[in-house]
Design an enzyme around this catalytic site. Sequence first.
Site, mmCIF file in Angstrom:
data_model
loop_
_atom_site.group_PDB
_atom_site.id
_atom_site.type_symbol
_atom_site.label_atom_id
_atom_site.label_comp_id
_atom_site.label_asym_id
_atom_site.label_seq_id
_atom_site.Cartn_x
_atom_site.Cartn_y
_atom_site.Cartn_z
ATOM 1 N N ASP A 113 13.445 51.349 34.891
ATOM 2 C CA ASP A 113 12.868 51.691 36.025
ATOM 3 C C ASP A 113 13.127 53.275 36.452
ATOM 4 O O ASP A 113 14.063 53.852 35.816
ATOM 5 C CB ASP A 113 13.333 50.977 37.082
ATOM 6 C CG ASP A 113 14.776 50.419 36.733
ATOM 7 O OD1 ASP A 113 15.543 51.219 36.312
ATOM 8 O OD2 ASP A 113 15.181 49.622 37.556
ATOM 9 N N ASN A 127 20.940 40.344 44.954
ATOM 10 C CA ASN A 127 20.016 39.543 45.513
ATOM 11 C C ASN A 127 19.167 38.884 44.040
ATOM 12 O O ASN A 127 18.096 38.364 44.471
ATOM 13 C CB ASN A 127 18.858 40.339 46.294
ATOM 14 C CG ASN A 127 18.315 41.482 45.782
ATOM 15 O OD1 ASN A 127 18.335 41.774 44.482
ATOM 16 N ND2 ASN A 127 17.406 42.234 46.308
ATOM 17 N N HIS A 146 17.810 40.747 41.562
ATOM 18 C CA HIS A 146 16.930 41.482 41.046
ATOM 19 C C HIS A 146 17.314 41.935 39.544
ATOM 20 O O HIS A 146 18.424 42.045 39.331
ATOM 21 C CB HIS A 146 16.454 42.707 42.024
ATOM 22 C CG HIS A 146 17.252 43.908 42.071
ATOM 23 N ND1 HIS A 146 17.948 44.768 42.972
ATOM 24 C CD2 HIS A 146 18.164 44.455 40.980
ATOM 25 C CE1 HIS A 146 18.512 45.579 42.976
ATOM 26 N NE2 HIS A 146 18.886 45.537 41.518
ATOM 27 N N GLU A 196 12.327 42.576 42.491
ATOM 28 C CA GLU A 196 13.046 42.072 43.796
ATOM 29 C C GLU A 196 12.311 40.719 44.154
ATOM 30 O O GLU A 196 11.552 40.462 43.532
ATOM 31 C CB GLU A 196 12.690 42.932 45.120
ATOM 32 C CG GLU A 196 13.133 44.670 44.935
ATOM 33 C CD GLU A 196 14.731 44.757 45.127
ATOM 34 O OE1 GLU A 196 15.436 43.754 44.927
ATOM 35 O OE2 GLU A 196 14.890 45.881 45.407
HETATM 36 C C1 F6R Z 1 19.024 49.662 37.069
HETATM 37 C C2 F6R Z 1 18.285 48.312 37.189
HETATM 38 C C3 F6R Z 1 18.971 47.613 38.373
HETATM 39 C C4 F6R Z 1 20.634 47.530 38.342
HETATM 40 C C5 F6R Z 1 21.157 46.494 39.148
HETATM 41 C C6 F6R Z 1 22.545 46.510 39.021
HETATM 42 O O1 F6R Z 1 18.204 50.328 36.027
HETATM 43 O O2 F6R Z 1 17.488 48.160 36.906
HETATM 44 O O3 F6R Z 1 18.423 46.334 38.295
HETATM 45 O O4 F6R Z 1 20.801 47.037 36.949
HETATM 46 O O5 F6R Z 1 20.933 47.121 40.448
HETATM 47 O O6 F6R Z 1 23.228 47.766 39.400
HETATM 48 P P1 F6R Z 1 24.849 47.966 39.260
HETATM 49 O O7 F6R Z 1 24.996 47.898 37.709
HETATM 50 O O8 F6R Z 1 24.865 49.508 39.722
HETATM 51 O O9 F6R Z 1 25.596 46.947 40.073
#
Ligand code: F6R
Length: 259
Positions: free
Chosen positions: A78, A147, A149, A154
């Site tokens: 992303d 959440n 995701h 989301e």
């Molecule tokens: C990042 C992504 C997000 C993260 C998720 C967890 O490219 O796609 O889904 O993997 O938000 O983030 P952290 O690792 O910072 O807890």
Amino acid sequence: MRQPFEKGRVLVRIEIARDYEALSERAARLIADEIEARERIVLGLATGSTPLGVYRRWIEWVRAEQLSFAGVSTFNLDEYVGLAPDHPQSYWSFMQEKLFRQIDIRPSNVHIPQGNAEDVQAHCAEYERQIRAAGGIDIQILGIGGNGHIGFNEPGAEFGGSTHLVALAESTRRANARFFKKEEDVPTHAVTMGLKSIMNARQILLLASGRGKSEAVARAVYGDVTPDHPASILQLHPNCVFLLDEEAALGVTEGERTR
Ligand code: F6R
């Protein structure tokens, strides 16, 4: 191929490492072994805090000439919309700094969605085309949001989605504000690989560390498969491992979860 609802089918495999360092070592080693075993491999990569320990180890091993990314292509999950690639908070900058600039990967083998494409829809379609042209993703690394995701899919995300434009949940913007000067600076939209793009990967390795992730992990593993908790779709993937540290694993048991 095994049917998703076949009785006895493995839904996910759960591996628990002592702590974040052990988790990172295990994930880095698992993927490095695959890189070494194959002439060419396509990796799906994530940003965020969780994979940093993996990236640090790969950098160390490349420096020590124990690992080479010469045959590796990558696709990131992303990117924020509205940030040019060279913006300090873009995921492009993040990946350059935390990994790509420090390993021997060919720049032309690195793919990250573009946050400032003039025609976002066309760019998303082109990104999917590039993944297909590379032969698909062999191993996809994922983190998980509190959440549920994955990528920026989301709650409510379509299971059939490919790379697309999304509005970020407020909870996600708050969680990511730590990387920006203030919360208002966090972009409101992103381009993300969709749940279908993620599920097309041949193997998925979801990494989670810390107590804050334990509920999202337990719901992904034991809860209903529902768009309300996007990571639950991973129960339908034929080869998915959840690699957790002890705190993230508070709500689950090591081993295979079968139907
Ligand atoms: C990042 C992504 C997000 C993260 C998720 C967890 O490219 O796609 O889904 O993997 O938000 O983030 P952290 O690792 O910072 O807890």
